[in-house]
Design a protein around this motif. Structure first.
Motif, PDB file in Angstrom:
ATOM      1  N   THR A  15      28.373  52.845  54.041  1.00 13.83           N
ATOM      2  CA  THR A  15      28.819  53.800  54.709  1.00 13.83           C
ATOM      3  C   THR A  15      29.198  53.015  56.255  1.00 13.83           C
ATOM      4  N   LEU A  18      31.689  50.602  56.057  1.00 15.12           N
ATOM      5  CA  LEU A  18      33.489  51.345  55.444  1.00 15.12           C
ATOM      6  C   LEU A  18      33.560  52.211  56.375  1.00 15.12           C
ATOM      7  N   ALA A  19      32.803  52.424  56.818  1.00 15.68           N
ATOM      8  CA  ALA A  19      33.775  52.968  58.685  1.00 15.68           C
ATOM      9  C   ALA A  19      34.337  52.185  59.116  1.00 15.68           C
ATOM     10  N   HIS A  22      37.663  50.935  57.944  1.00 13.10           N
ATOM     11  CA  HIS A  22      38.357  51.564  57.820  1.00 13.10           C
ATOM     12  C   HIS A  22      38.778  51.551  59.403  1.00 13.10           C
ATOM     13  N   GLU A  23      37.777  51.776  60.273  1.00 11.92           N
ATOM     14  CA  GLU A  23      38.734  51.679  61.983  1.00 11.92           C
ATOM     15  C   GLU A  23      39.319  50.191  62.581  1.00 11.92           C
ATOM     16  N   ASP A  25      41.132  48.809  60.106  1.00 14.45           N
ATOM     17  CA  ASP A  25      42.484  48.894  59.358  1.00 14.45           C
ATOM     18  C   ASP A  25      41.917  47.237  58.433  1.00 14.45           C
ATOM     19  N   GLU A  27      41.703  45.117  54.806  1.00 13.39           N
ATOM     20  CA  GLU A  27      41.681  45.036  53.649  1.00 13.39           C
ATOM     21  C   GLU A  27      40.579  44.632  52.786  1.00 13.39           C
ATOM     22  N   GLY A  82      43.188  47.041  65.006  1.00 14.33           N
ATOM     23  CA  GLY A  82      42.768  48.573  65.278  1.00 14.33           C
ATOM     24  C   GLY A  82      42.131  49.123  66.360  1.00 14.33           C
ATOM     25  N   ALA A 204      38.766  57.197  60.008  1.00 12.81           N
ATOM     26  CA  ALA A 204      38.106  56.318  59.159  1.00 12.81           C
ATOM     27  C   ALA A 204      36.823  56.376  58.290  1.00 12.81           C
ATOM     28  N   LYS A 207      37.445  59.326  55.386  1.00 10.00           N
ATOM     29  CA  LYS A 207      38.061  58.473  54.218  1.00 10.00           C
ATOM     30  C   LYS A 207      36.919  58.058  53.089  1.00 10.00           C
ATOM     31  N   VAL A 208      35.861  58.045  54.605  1.00 12.93           N
ATOM     32  CA  VAL A 208      34.488  57.243  53.590  1.00 12.93           C
ATOM     33  C   VAL A 208      33.513  58.171  53.103  1.00 12.93           C
TER      34      VAL A 208
END
Length: 217
Positions: A15, A18-19, A22-23, A25, A27, A82, A204, A207-208
Motif C-alpha cells: 500500500t 499504491l499510494a 495514485h499520487e 496518477d 495506470e 501528479g 490517493a 483509494k488505497v
C-alpha cells in the motif's frame, strides 16, 4: 510501458507503493500474490525478489523490489506527473525530504512495526500478543512522536509546507496503528493529529485504504 505491481491490497509495503502510484496518477496493474499458499516463496516469484517479499514492481524487463526504493523510483521517473513527491526544483527541500524519509525508516517504522505486528499478526499465528514488546515500542514511538510534534509546530508537513514521500511513507503502518487501543499516542499530540488527519484524507490514500482490511472480521 505498463507498470505491474505484485502484492496484495492489505499489505503495508504494497500500500505504500499504491499510494505513490495514485499520487502520480499512473495506470498500473496490481498482480495478486497468494501469500497463504506461499507463492512468494516459490521459484517464479523468487526470480523477481530473492528475499521472497512483496511488493515487486515490473516495468517491461526492469524489476524492482523494496517498497521505499520503488516509491523513490516512481517519484523520480514520473516527476512531471501528479504530485511532486521529491521536490525536484529545490535542492534544499529535496534534501529535507530525504532526511525525513530516513527518519521514517530508521526511527518511526522500527517502533510502530512491532506494535502493529504484535496486535494484528501474532494472533493469526495462534500466539498471544507480547505486551512487553508492545509496551517497549510504545515508549520508543512516543519519543519519536514528541520530535514530530515539535517539528510539525513549525511546518504543515515533515519536510516543509509541502506533501512529499516523507509523509507518504508513514501512511500504511499508521493507518493500522490507529485501529489499535493505542491511537491516543497520535491523537494526544495536536500537531501530529492534524498532520495525520491531513495526509490520511488525501484522495490517493483513500483509494488505497479501501483495500486495507487486515485485522477486520
Amino acid at each position: 510501458m505498463a507498470l505491474k505491481l505484485h502484492g496484495i491490497p492489505m499489505s503495508t509495503c504494497t500500500t505504500r507503493v499504491l499510494a505513490c502510484l495514485h499520487e502520480k496518477d499512473l495506470e498500473f496493474e496490481l498482480v495478486p500474490v497468494n501469500l497463504f499458499e506461499g507463492e512468494h516463496k516459490k521459484t517464479p516469484f523468487l526470480s523477481k525478489n530473492p528475499f521472497g517479499l512483496i511488493p515487486v514492481l515490473e516495468e517491461g524487463d526492469f524489476t524492482l523490489f523494496e517498497s521505499r526504493a520503488i516509491t523513490a523510483y516512481v517519484a523520480e521517473k514520473y516527476k512531471e506527473s501528479g504530485c511532486d513527491l521529491l521536490r525536484h526544483n529545490d535542492l534544499k527541500e529535496a534534501a529535507l525530504v530525504k532526511v525525513w524519509m530516513e527518519v521514517e525508516s530508521h526511527q518511526y517504522n522500527p517502533a510502530i512495526y512491532h506494535i502493529v505486528y504484535q496486535f494484528f499478526v501474532s494472533p493469526l499465528h495462534g500466539k498471544t500478543p507480547d505486551q512487553a514488546v508492545i509496551d517497549e515500542n510504545l515508549e520508543k514511538l512516543g519519543k519519536v512522536l514528541d520530535v514530530y510534534e515539535a517539528k510539525l509546530r513549525t511546518s504543515k508537513y515533515l519536510a516543509g509546507d509541502f506533501y512529499s514521500l516523507a509523509d507518504l511513507h508513514h501512511l500504511s503502518y499508521t493507518f493500522y496503528f490507529m485501529k489499535t487501543p493505542w491511537a491516543s499516542l497520535i491523537n494526544s499530540r495536536p500537531n501530529v493529529k492534524a498532520w495525520w488527519e491531513d495526509i490520511s484524507s488525501r484522495p490517493a490514500f483513500k483509494k488505497v485504504a479501501e483495500g486495507m482490511t487486515f485485522g477486520e472480521k
